[in-house]
Design a protein around this motif. Structure first.
Motif, PDB file in Angstrom:
ATOM      1  N   LEU A 140       0.838  -1.190   0.000  1.00 37.71           N
ATOM      2  CA  LEU A 140       0.000   0.000   0.000  1.00 37.71           C
ATOM      3  C   LEU A 140       0.881   1.252   0.000  1.00 37.71           C
ATOM      4  O   LEU A 140       1.824   1.345   0.792  1.00 37.71           O
ATOM      5  CB  LEU A 140      -0.893  -0.014   1.239  1.00 37.71           C
ATOM      6  CG  LEU A 140      -2.044   0.945   1.325  1.00 37.71           C
ATOM      7  CD1 LEU A 140      -3.051   0.689   0.202  1.00 37.71           C
ATOM      8  CD2 LEU A 140      -2.751   0.796   2.659  1.00 37.71           C
ATOM      9  N   ALA A 141       0.588   2.190  -0.879  1.00 41.62           N
ATOM     10  CA  ALA A 141       1.355   3.437  -0.937  1.00 41.62           C
ATOM     11  C   ALA A 141       1.153   4.219   0.361  1.00 41.62           C
ATOM     12  O   ALA A 141       0.068   4.208   0.943  1.00 41.62           O
ATOM     13  CB  ALA A 141       0.903   4.273  -2.137  1.00 41.62           C
ATOM     14  N   ARG A 142       2.182   4.909   0.812  1.00 38.31           N
ATOM     15  CA  ARG A 142       2.135   5.658   2.064  1.00 38.31           C
ATOM     16  C   ARG A 142       1.002   6.678   2.064  1.00 38.31           C
ATOM     17  O   ARG A 142       0.309   6.852   3.054  1.00 38.31           O
ATOM     18  CB  ARG A 142       3.485   6.346   2.301  1.00 38.31           C
ATOM     19  CG  ARG A 142       3.504   7.270   3.502  1.00 38.31           C
ATOM     20  CD  ARG A 142       3.053   6.577   4.769  1.00 38.31           C
ATOM     21  NE  ARG A 142       4.168   6.056   5.492  1.00 38.31           N
ATOM     22  CZ  ARG A 142       4.045   5.370   6.622  1.00 38.31           C
ATOM     23  NH1 ARG A 142       2.866   5.120   7.142  1.00 38.31           N
ATOM     24  NH2 ARG A 142       5.081   4.904   7.228  1.00 38.31           N
ATOM     25  N   GLU A 143       0.800   7.381   0.933  1.00 41.00           N
ATOM     26  CA  GLU A 143      -0.262   8.390   0.857  1.00 41.00           C
ATOM     27  C   GLU A 143      -1.631   7.749   1.054  1.00 41.00           C
ATOM     28  O   GLU A 143      -2.489   8.301   1.752  1.00 41.00           O
ATOM     29  CB  GLU A 143      -0.245   9.122  -0.499  1.00 41.00           C
ATOM     30  CG  GLU A 143       1.046   9.857  -0.798  1.00 41.00           C
ATOM     31  CD  GLU A 143       2.155   8.946  -1.328  1.00 41.00           C
ATOM     32  OE1 GLU A 143       1.868   7.937  -2.027  1.00 41.00           O
ATOM     33  OE2 GLU A 143       3.330   9.223  -1.020  1.00 41.00           O
ATOM     34  N   VAL A 144      -1.833   6.588   0.447  1.00 41.33           N
ATOM     35  CA  VAL A 144      -3.108   5.874   0.580  1.00 41.33           C
ATOM     36  C   VAL A 144      -3.285   5.399   2.020  1.00 41.33           C
ATOM     37  O   VAL A 144      -4.354   5.547   2.609  1.00 41.33           O
ATOM     38  CB  VAL A 144      -3.180   4.685  -0.410  1.00 41.33           C
ATOM     39  CG1 VAL A 144      -4.430   3.857  -0.180  1.00 41.33           C
ATOM     40  CG2 VAL A 144      -3.105   5.183  -1.844  1.00 41.33           C
ATOM     41  N   TYR A 145      -2.212   4.853   2.592  1.00 37.78           N
ATOM     42  CA  TYR A 145      -2.262   4.391   3.984  1.00 37.78           C
ATOM     43  C   TYR A 145      -2.632   5.530   4.919  1.00 37.78           C
ATOM     44  O   TYR A 145      -3.524   5.405   5.759  1.00 37.78           O
ATOM     45  CB  TYR A 145      -0.904   3.790   4.381  1.00 37.78           C
ATOM     46  CG  TYR A 145      -0.761   3.548   5.861  1.00 37.78           C
ATOM     47  CD1 TYR A 145      -1.327   2.415   6.456  1.00 37.78           C
ATOM     48  CD2 TYR A 145      -0.084   4.447   6.677  1.00 37.78           C
ATOM     49  CE1 TYR A 145      -1.208   2.194   7.826  1.00 37.78           C
ATOM     50  CE2 TYR A 145       0.037   4.239   8.036  1.00 37.78           C
ATOM     51  CZ  TYR A 145      -0.521   3.104   8.600  1.00 37.78           C
ATOM     52  OH  TYR A 145      -0.407   2.904   9.952  1.00 37.78           O
ATOM     53  N   LEU A 188      -9.170   8.504   7.819  1.00 35.71           N
ATOM     54  CA  LEU A 188     -10.620   8.289   7.709  1.00 35.71           C
ATOM     55  C   LEU A 188     -11.108   7.290   8.760  1.00 35.71           C
ATOM     56  O   LEU A 188     -12.167   7.485   9.362  1.00 35.71           O
ATOM     57  CB  LEU A 188     -10.987   7.817   6.298  1.00 35.71           C
ATOM     58  CG  LEU A 188     -10.766   8.845   5.183  1.00 35.71           C
ATOM     59  CD1 LEU A 188     -10.994   8.201   3.816  1.00 35.71           C
ATOM     60  CD2 LEU A 188     -11.650  10.068   5.372  1.00 35.71           C
ATOM     61  N   LEU A 189     -10.341   6.244   8.987  1.00 34.25           N
ATOM     62  CA  LEU A 189     -10.725   5.253   9.995  1.00 34.25           C
ATOM     63  C   LEU A 189     -10.631   5.829  11.408  1.00 34.25           C
ATOM     64  O   LEU A 189     -11.458   5.515  12.264  1.00 34.25           O
ATOM     65  CB  LEU A 189      -9.859   3.997   9.854  1.00 34.25           C
ATOM     66  CG  LEU A 189     -10.117   3.185   8.583  1.00 34.25           C
ATOM     67  CD1 LEU A 189      -9.029   2.132   8.400  1.00 34.25           C
ATOM     68  CD2 LEU A 189     -11.491   2.555   8.607  1.00 34.25           C
ATOM     69  N   GLN A 190      -9.643   6.688  11.646  1.00 33.44           N
ATOM     70  CA  GLN A 190      -9.535   7.315  12.962  1.00 33.44           C
ATOM     71  C   GLN A 190     -10.710   8.260  13.218  1.00 33.44           C
ATOM     72  O   GLN A 190     -11.175   8.371  14.349  1.00 33.44           O
ATOM     73  CB  GLN A 190      -8.202   8.051  13.087  1.00 33.44           C
ATOM     74  CG  GLN A 190      -7.036   7.094  13.252  1.00 33.44           C
ATOM     75  CD  GLN A 190      -5.696   7.780  13.219  1.00 33.44           C
ATOM     76  OE1 GLN A 190      -5.518   8.826  12.604  1.00 33.44           O
ATOM     77  NE2 GLN A 190      -4.716   7.165  13.880  1.00 33.44           N
ATOM     78  N   ILE A 191     -11.197   8.897  12.177  1.00 38.33           N
ATOM     79  CA  ILE A 191     -12.388   9.740  12.325  1.00 38.33           C
ATOM     80  C   ILE A 191     -13.586   8.871  12.726  1.00 38.33           C
ATOM     81  O   ILE A 191     -14.371   9.238  13.605  1.00 38.33           O
ATOM     82  CB  ILE A 191     -12.673  10.522  11.019  1.00 38.33           C
ATOM     83  CG1 ILE A 191     -11.603  11.607  10.833  1.00 38.33           C
ATOM     84  CG2 ILE A 191     -14.072  11.134  11.038  1.00 38.33           C
ATOM     85  CD1 ILE A 191     -11.609  12.260   9.461  1.00 38.33           C
TER      86      ILE A 191
END
Length: 151
Positions: free
Chosen positions: A45-50, A56-59
């Motif tokens: 997974l690319a760092r930007e995508v991660y 988003l998941l932390q939100i």
């Protein structure tokens, strides 16, 4: 013997540039894709995508925390596995933006001989949350052999 010395002795070398993760190289200079070992995807997974997905998941976790508090619910999440399996790092990512007043980490040691004879959930009873609280439990599980490690 240090890991780096062992790597060098086996004919490998580590390329560690400032702007990226270290790369393990064979003697001929080709990279060793250690991350692929047991990895279910063809590409990393690319760092930007991660970073975007993690944010988003932390939100969503913040929304969950606020809901737990408002509705006086109780939440327990158990991360269980072998030592050095990544439980602590995962919990750290989960907790980065949560309010520590309503979410607490409980790190349980390897089960004692007595705890091994008890019901699974008994280890967690004294750590269960009150209304509006969450607990993130990190434990070496009953079915795991846990060598001494620093996690």
């Amino acid at each position: 013997m240090s890991t780096l010395n062992l790597v060098n002795q086996l004919g490998f070398r580590v390329l560690d540039e400032e702007d990226d993760d270290p790369v393990l190289l064979r003697a001929d200079g080709t990279p060793v894709d250690t991350w692929r070992e047991g990895y279910p995807y063809a590409e990393r997974l690319a760092r930007e995508v991660y970073d975007r997905d993690k944010r988003l998941l932390q939100i969503e976790l913040l929304k969950l925390q606020y809901w737990v508090k408002r509705s006086h619910q109780k939440l327990v999440i158990v991360f269980e596995g072998r030592d050095a399996a990544g439980k602590g790092g995962t919990i750290k990512r989960f907790m980065e933006h949560l309010n520590p007043r309503g979410a607490r980490i409980v790190a349980l040691e390897k089960p004692t001989e007595r705890e091994k004879t008890q019901w699974y959930f008994q280890r967690y009873v004294e750590h269960l949350p009150s209304a509006g609280e969450a607990r993130w439990c990190c434990s070496t599980g009953p079915g795991t052999t846990a060598p001494a490690s620093s996690e």
